[in-house]
Design a protein around this motif. Structure first.
Motif, mmCIF file in Angstrom:
data_model
loop_
_atom_site.group_PDB
_atom_site.id
_atom_site.type_symbol
_atom_site.label_atom_id
_atom_site.label_comp_id
_atom_site.label_asym_id
_atom_site.label_seq_id
_atom_site.Cartn_x
_atom_site.Cartn_y
_atom_site.Cartn_z
ATOM 1 N N SER A 1 0.837 -1.184 0.044
ATOM 2 C CA SER A 1 -0.040 0.130 -0.027
ATOM 3 C C SER A 1 0.835 1.187 0.152
ATOM 4 O O SER A 1 2.164 1.044 0.448
ATOM 5 N N GLY A 2 0.274 2.464 -0.260
ATOM 6 C CA GLY A 2 1.085 3.461 -0.199
ATOM 7 C C GLY A 2 1.414 3.948 1.284
ATOM 8 O O GLY A 2 2.386 4.597 1.280
ATOM 9 N N THR A 3 0.677 3.485 2.190
ATOM 10 C CA THR A 3 0.994 3.881 3.554
ATOM 11 C C THR A 3 2.080 3.176 4.075
ATOM 12 O O THR A 3 3.123 3.711 4.357
ATOM 13 N N THR B 1 5.239 4.934 2.220
ATOM 14 C CA THR B 1 5.624 5.996 2.921
ATOM 15 C C THR B 1 6.292 5.850 4.282
ATOM 16 O O THR B 1 7.531 6.326 4.709
ATOM 17 N N PHE C 1 -0.891 14.398 2.214
ATOM 18 C CA PHE C 1 -1.303 13.149 3.083
ATOM 19 C C PHE C 1 -0.561 11.881 2.582
ATOM 20 O O PHE C 1 -0.282 11.820 1.242
ATOM 21 N N HIS C 2 0.192 11.435 3.501
ATOM 22 C CA HIS C 2 0.965 10.266 3.071
ATOM 23 C C HIS C 2 0.511 8.815 3.627
ATOM 24 O O HIS C 2 1.276 8.074 4.006
ATOM 25 N N GLY C 3 -0.743 8.664 3.750
ATOM 26 C CA GLY C 3 -1.196 7.360 4.499
ATOM 27 C C GLY C 3 -1.586 7.558 5.675
ATOM 28 O O GLY C 3 -1.381 8.763 6.489
ATOM 29 N N GLU D 1 4.238 15.461 -1.675
ATOM 30 C CA GLU D 1 3.658 15.131 -2.974
ATOM 31 C C GLU D 1 3.993 16.244 -4.001
ATOM 32 O O GLU D 1 3.813 17.208 -3.362
ATOM 33 N N ASN E 1 -4.389 15.842 -2.164
ATOM 34 C CA ASN E 1 -5.280 15.461 -0.867
ATOM 35 C C ASN E 1 -6.154 16.652 -0.376
ATOM 36 O O ASN E 1 -6.329 16.542 1.006
ATOM 37 N N ASP F 1 6.405 11.640 -2.625
ATOM 38 C CA ASP F 1 5.249 10.705 -2.482
ATOM 39 C C ASP F 1 4.628 10.518 -3.642
ATOM 40 O O ASP F 1 3.469 11.799 -3.844
ATOM 41 N N VAL G 1 2.297 8.450 -4.990
ATOM 42 C CA VAL G 1 1.151 7.490 -4.757
ATOM 43 C C VAL G 1 0.103 7.760 -5.597
ATOM 44 O O VAL G 1 -0.509 6.952 -6.327
ATOM 45 N N ILE G 2 -0.126 9.081 -5.753
ATOM 46 C CA ILE G 2 -1.099 9.732 -6.736
ATOM 47 C C ILE G 2 -0.439 9.906 -8.057
ATOM 48 O O ILE G 2 -1.136 9.487 -9.016
ATOM 49 N N LYS H 1 -1.477 2.989 -5.802
ATOM 50 C CA LYS H 1 -2.364 3.060 -6.628
ATOM 51 C C LYS H 1 -2.094 2.443 -8.099
ATOM 52 O O LYS H 1 -2.242 1.125 -8.335
HETATM 53 C C1 LIG Z 1 -0.323 10.921 -1.864
HETATM 54 C C2 LIG Z 1 -0.417 9.472 -0.913
HETATM 55 N N1 LIG Z 1 0.282 8.954 -0.114
HETATM 56 C C3 LIG Z 1 -0.140 7.855 0.249
HETATM 57 C C4 LIG Z 1 -1.405 7.402 0.424
HETATM 58 C C5 LIG Z 1 -1.733 6.116 1.095
HETATM 59 O O1 LIG Z 1 -1.759 4.976 0.320
HETATM 60 P P1 LIG Z 1 -2.879 3.707 0.553
HETATM 61 O O2 LIG Z 1 -4.035 4.401 0.656
HETATM 62 O O3 LIG Z 1 -2.452 2.860 -0.346
HETATM 63 O O4 LIG Z 1 -2.218 3.228 1.892
HETATM 64 C C6 LIG Z 1 -2.478 7.882 -0.291
HETATM 65 C C7 LIG Z 1 -3.766 7.405 -0.400
HETATM 66 O O5 LIG Z 1 -4.586 7.883 -0.737
HETATM 67 C C8 LIG Z 1 -1.946 9.101 -0.989
HETATM 68 O O6 LIG Z 1 -2.930 10.018 -1.689
#
Ligand SMILES: Cc1ncc(COP(=O)(O)O)c(C=O)c1O
Length: 416
Positions: free
Chosen positions: A113-115, A118, A141-143, A196, A201, A229, A231-232, A257
């Motif tokens: 996962s993104g969480t 990070t 936001f980083h999870g 990001e 977010n 980050d 993730v997006i 993602k």
């Molecule tokens: C920029 C960013 N980092 C990390 C995350 C966390 O990712 P995850 O929901 O897959 O844990 C998100 C989730 O929306 C995100 O937008």
């Protein structure tokens, strides 16, 4: 629209799980809508109502729901096994596809996962530098792990995060070199800036000219690692993410993602001399039972291979057509709002003239957004339920561009 079955499902779910949802952002009044299937840019709810999906699961579905290439590799893989707890060729393929595309990715570690990505990127930065602090952006936001839900200037109140943990997270405003310089100047115990590259977010906020370049320069001068980050933004703004789009290369990046083709996924990647500090090669421990599982790996590889450069060009062009039509509707109807966009992401902020950082975004009129969300939902368009989220386009939205333009125009007129 009749949404009775969704309502019943929600009433049952509320008894079984906090707030009736598995992730807080999905909750909205009067009740969330339960989805039974998705195809292309469309979703169908349990009552049989159809929606053009602009939420797209908050970003992963760049090819739309159930893309045939992804479905066919998954059908093949499920009969061969879903997790082995040992390396697989599928996992190697996904890592290779990521390193080929992402400029900073000399080495890649797959997570779920993104969480996770990070969280481990911060531990890696701390292990590599021997320093403790991190700097993040207001509204970034980083999870959902402790370090990134913290703010040293706002001691936590009964949210389960230790004051000691929060004291190591410094928050600065995005698009402000001054604030970043000031924290870096005052504090020589900072391991990394995590950000990001485009805020995604708090709605969408793109970097002002030279901002990312300046952040890169300042972190390098202070020997602080720069973590993007993505993730997006990874595999969304371009085949190599925001770092390729803006040509600013971080030391580490995190992804999620899109790279999972619609299955749970995450990765951290970066400079070889940093990444080699991860276990088993180095002392920074990181592990996961499902990391690099062949289902996610096969789906992710298929999705990345589908997203050719031509497809990115077409997706971004189509998105800018819709965005300019929304902009025309705002202007024609004299609606006070800022419309922010980056590639195939956009958001409308009501009653503010410009949004350049998290503080600006927080000032928007959320009530008006909720009004638009409800009207669009009743017109068969599923926008993200919360004002500070992002509308995501997929390659499949080309079939519904006209409808989207018409519905935005019709419904924006009603927002007063
Ligand atoms: C920029 C960013 N980092 C990390 C995350 C966390 O990712 P995850 O929901 O897959 O844990 C998100 C989730 O929306 C995100 O937008």
């Amino acid at each position: 629209m009749n949404r009775g079955t969704s309502q019943c499902n929600y009433q049952e779910m509320r008894k079984l799980t906090p707030g009736g949802v598995s992730s807080p952002v999905r909750a909205f009044e009067p009740h969330p809508i339960f989805i039974k299937e998705g195809k292309g840019c469309m979703m169908t709810d349990v009552d049989g109502n159809e929606y053009v999906d602009l939420c797209m699961a908050y970003g992963p579905l760049i090819l739309g729901h159930s893309h045939p290439s992804v479905v066919s590799v998954l059908e093949r893989q499920i009969g061969k096994g879903t997790v082995f707890g040992a390396p697989s060729p599928e996992e190697k393929d996904l890592i290779a596809e990521i390193s080929k595309r992402v400029p900073c990715a000399e080495m890649v570690r797959l997570v779920n996962s993104g969480t996770e990505a990070t969280m481990h990127s911060i531990r890696l930065a701390r292990g590599y530098t021997g320093k403790r602090g991190i700097i993040k952006m207001n509204g970034g936001f980083h999870g959902s792990h402790d370090a990134v839900l913290s703010d040293s200037s706002q001691p936590p109140k009964k949210n389960g995060i230790l004051r000691e943990t929060a004291s190591f997270t410094h928050v600065v405003e995005y698009n402000s070199e001054e604030q970043l310089a000031s924290v870096l100047e005052k504090n020589d115990d900072v391991a990394a800036v995590i950000m990001e590259p485009v805020l995604g977010n708090v709605g969408v906020v793109a970097p002002k000219k030279d901002y990312l370049e300046n952040v890169r320069k300042m972190t390098r001068e202070k020997e602080v690692l720069l973590i993007f980050d993505e993730v997006i933004t990874g595999f969304r703004l371009s085949s190599g993410g925001a770092q390729k789009f803006y040509n600013v290369i971080p030391d580490i990046c995190t992804m999620g993602k899109i790279m999972g083709g619609g299955l749970p996924a995450g990765a951290l990647a970066g400079r070889k001399d940093i990444m080699q500090n991860l276990a088993p090669e180095g002392p920074v421990y990181q592990a996961g039972t499902f990391s690099g599982n062949p289902m996610t790996a096969a789906a992710g590889t298929a999705a990345l291979r589908e997203m050719t450069e031509e497809r990115y060009t077409a997706l971004n062009k189509m998105s800018s057509e819709l965005i300019s039509s929304v902009s025309d509707s705002l202007e024609d109807n004299r609606i006070s709002a800022a419309l922010n966009a980056a590639g195939s992401m956009f958001q409308i902020f009501f009653d503010v003239s410009a949004v350049n950082n998290g503080t600006d975004a927080q000032k928007c009129n959320r009530g008006k957004y909720t009004d638009l969300f409800r009207r669009m939902l009743d017109s068969g368009v599923y926008m993200p339920p919360a004002a500070l989220e992002v509308n995501f386009m997929s390659t499949e939205h080309r079939l519904k561009l006209q409808k989207l333009s018409e519905e935005f125009d019709k419904n924006l007129r009603c927002i007063v």
